[in-house]
Enzyme design. Structure first.
Site, PDB file in Angstrom:
ATOM      1  N   HIS A 175     -13.793  -7.097  -5.371  1.00 32.98           N
ATOM      2  CA  HIS A 175     -13.576  -5.908  -6.537  1.00 32.98           C
ATOM      3  C   HIS A 175     -14.728  -6.091  -7.478  1.00 32.98           C
ATOM      4  CE1 HIS A 175      -9.662  -6.586  -4.521  1.00 32.98           C
ATOM      5  NE2 HIS A 175      -9.246  -5.353  -5.274  1.00 32.98           N
TER       6      HIS A 175
ATOM      7  N   GLU B 213       0.993  -1.086  -0.066  1.00 36.14           N
ATOM      8  CA  GLU B 213      -0.057   0.059   0.167  1.00 36.14           C
ATOM      9  C   GLU B 213       0.796   1.316  -0.020  1.00 36.14           C
ATOM     10  OE1 GLU B 213      -2.789  -0.104  -0.642  1.00 36.14           O
ATOM     11  OE2 GLU B 213      -3.459  -2.226  -0.339  1.00 36.14           O
TER      12      GLU B 213
END
Length: 599
Positions: A498, A369
């Site tokens: 997703h 991240e």
């Protein structure tokens, strides 16, 4: 690509005569106006999205839906106008590139008819929130999404694994089936207005090549690495059959999805204890245990991730990152725990949002991240429309290739591991197998998510076949099957974030390959001469300088130019991954000699 927003100016399509009268200066004025409007909108829209993700209520859902609808209407309007300006003769390369971006970079386009953008936003927000609030059961007790994921990795009772898998898919996926179908219909209508055959075609148009060519390219990449996956699948299936018996996991054919240590069978590292090679399976350490032994908490883990990037020469993260990020799950409210990286003001208001647990997976995820955040900071001086990854796979690959450098040598360098604990060369197969259980196992899953959606968007997969087609693709590419029979009252795709959140997924497949290309290039630049999988470039300023140069390009050039700037290559390839895992592939072939390969 920046968030898309509502533009309150009245705009009407131009006539042919008006288009012919336009000049490159008019196109530039349009582009300047677009970027100014986005800059004005993005901060508010990003703050709304952040609050909705970190404080989920009916009110924040409503704010998010309204904001997204506003953004969709603006993005569609600008995309339609960009198509008009694209016809002007004498445009510069930058103008052509930016106009193409405006036309094709919308994830979910709404048609311009009244109410369409609002309905699309309401449907997509409802799906995302349903996922965020989703729960399964374990031993009959309710369990949240943030807890059921790690539980799938530690549970070894196949009956309990089946219960968790089925309850999550039934409770989260099935209820959004109708909304998903509506979302497909509305967004396809919007894509057609923009001149695309469907949304899937529009998504594939964002890779500096024709959509059909991109589809062929991902097939080429998959075929390069497919033999490695089949070898891993064959070996893991045998080990699972040994563990649970052939009545639970047959010795031939596909693998039962819930036995692989992950709710979606996308990464298998959590069952390494089951498949570890005899005599070489004990790596001598577990990163989670090392972190716990040295009293690491969420904040200290993030500091360690920042330290890696600092060692390459990148500036420390701003103080606002530490003040505004979400590192742990609050006890008093619902949040979307799915890890993500944010840049709220297109400059330095970077953050991550995670429900960090002190374990090896989250230590790696933090490095991933932060890669997004450092990329965001690197290209912040580009024009607003160029503030993004060279392609979306690049953005995902940066942190992942840094995380490949979490080797025993790196752990020694940061004081997590003693020199005496560094595994000897005879442990390399174990090290590689542990990596492959995540990196290689993911490849077909990373490909099939969008293969399925492309088929849905094109109409090749009909609403009455959502579940059957999903199961068929998972069998074809992954060689897995659900633990119970599924029918068309189910909607297992929606049990993956997703899908619920409408996040294109081909980027993750590209990133799995790109990260090894980046990693090999960095190791070559660092002068590494040992086995590729042992390389760490921690602390190498030359690697950091060349990496920063690529990151600063953002989207300003076609992605092959960015790839070449760091690696010297212009084609995404599985060759670096195959080199990394070559010793493992040879070992797997020996182990599998007596087993039936494939499914």
């Amino acid at each position: 690509m920046p968030a898309m927003a509502q533009d309150h100016a009245s705009e009407t399509p131009a006539t042919t005569e008006q288009t012919e009268a336009l000049t490159p200066a008019d196109a530039q004025a349009f582009l300047d106006r677009v970027q100014e409007a986005y800059a004005a909108y993005n901060l508010t829209a990003s703050r709304i999205a952040w609050v909705n993700a970190t404080y989920i209520t009916e009110d924040t859902d409503a704010l998010a839906a309204e904001s997204q609808a506003e953004g969709t209407r603006m993005s569609v309007r600008y995309a339609l106008e960009a198509a008009k300006y694209s016809q002007i003769e004498g445009l510069s390369d930058d103008q052509v590139r930016m106009l193409d971006m405006l036309r094709s970079a919308i994830t979910l386009p709404a048609p311009t008819r009244d109410g369409a953008a609002a309905e699309l936003s309401e449907v997509s927000t409802r799906m995302s929130s349903l996922y965020a609030r989703g729960k399964g059961t374990r031993n009959g007790e309710s369990i949240s999404g943030s807890d059921i994921e790690p539980a799938m990795g530690t549970e070894r009772d196949p009956a309990v694994l089946k219960e968790m898998w089925v309850s999550w898919h039934d409770n989260v996926g099935a209820p959004m089936r109708e909304d998903f179908g509506r979302m497909i219909a509305i967004s396809n209508e919007g894509a057609e207005e923009l001149g695309f055959a469907d949304v899937g075609t529009m998504w594939r148009s964002g890779y500096d090549m024709p959509p059909a060519e991109f589809a062929r390219e991902v097939d080429r990449m998959w075929n390069e690495v497919k033999p490695l996956y089949i070898a891993l699948h064959t070996y893991v299936r045998h080990k699972l059959s040994e563990k649970y018996g052939s009545s639970v996991q047959p010795e031939t054919g596909p693998i039962r999805a819930d036995l692989l240590g992950n709710m979606w069978a996308q990464e298998w590292g959590n069952i390494y204890d089951i498949v570890a090679p005899e005599g070489a399976g004990d790596l001598g350490y577990d990163i989670g245990d090392l972190l716990t032994a040295q009293d690491y908490d969420a904040l200290k883990m993030v500091r360690a991730g920042e330290n890696f990037y600092s060692s390459l020469g990148f500036e420390p993260l701003p103080e606002t990152f530490w003040e505004r990020s979400l590192f742990t799950k609050p006890a008093d409210r619902e949040v979307l725990c799915h890890a993500s990286a944010w840049n709220l003001n297109d400059k330095d208001d970077v953050r991550i949002k995670m429900c960090i647990k002190v374990n090896a997976d989250d230590f790696v995820t933090i490095h991933h991240e932060l890669g997004h955040n450092y990329y965001q900071r690197a290209y912040q001086d580009q024009p607003l429309l160029y503030r993004g990854g060279a392609n979306d796979g690049f953005h995902e690959a940066i942190g992942d290739f840094v995380a490949l450098s979490i080797t025993p040598e790196y752990l020694v360098q940061i004081g997590l591991l003693d020199e005496a604990q560094v595994p000897s060369a005879d442990k390399d197969i174990g090290l590689l197998l542990r990596q492959a259980m995540d990196k290689v196992a993911f490849l077909p899953f990373g490909l099939l998510i969008d293969k399925w959606r492309w088929g849905v968007y094109s109409g090749d997969i009909r609403p009455g076949d959502y579940q059957a087609s999903w199961d068929a693709l998972r069998l074809q590419y992954q060689g897995i099957v659900p633990p119970v029979t599924r029918d068309e009252t189910r909607f297992d795709p929606g049990a993956k974030y997703h899908i619920a959140g409408s996040v294109p997924y081909a980027r993750y497949f590209l990133a799995r390959l790109l990260q090894f290309q980046f990693y090999k290039a960095a190791c070559d630049q660092a002068g590494w001469e040992g086995p590729l999988h042992r390389c760490s470039f921690f602390g190498n300023a030359e690697v950091g300088e060349r990496l920063d140069a690529m990151l600063k390009m953002g989207m300003s050039q076609p992605w092959p130019d960015a790839l070449e700037a760091f690696t010297g290559e212009r084609e995404i390839s599985g060759e670096a991954m195959m080199e990394y895992f070559a010793p493992l592939k040879a070992w797997l072939d020996e182990q599998n000699a007596a087993y039936e390969a494939g499914w």
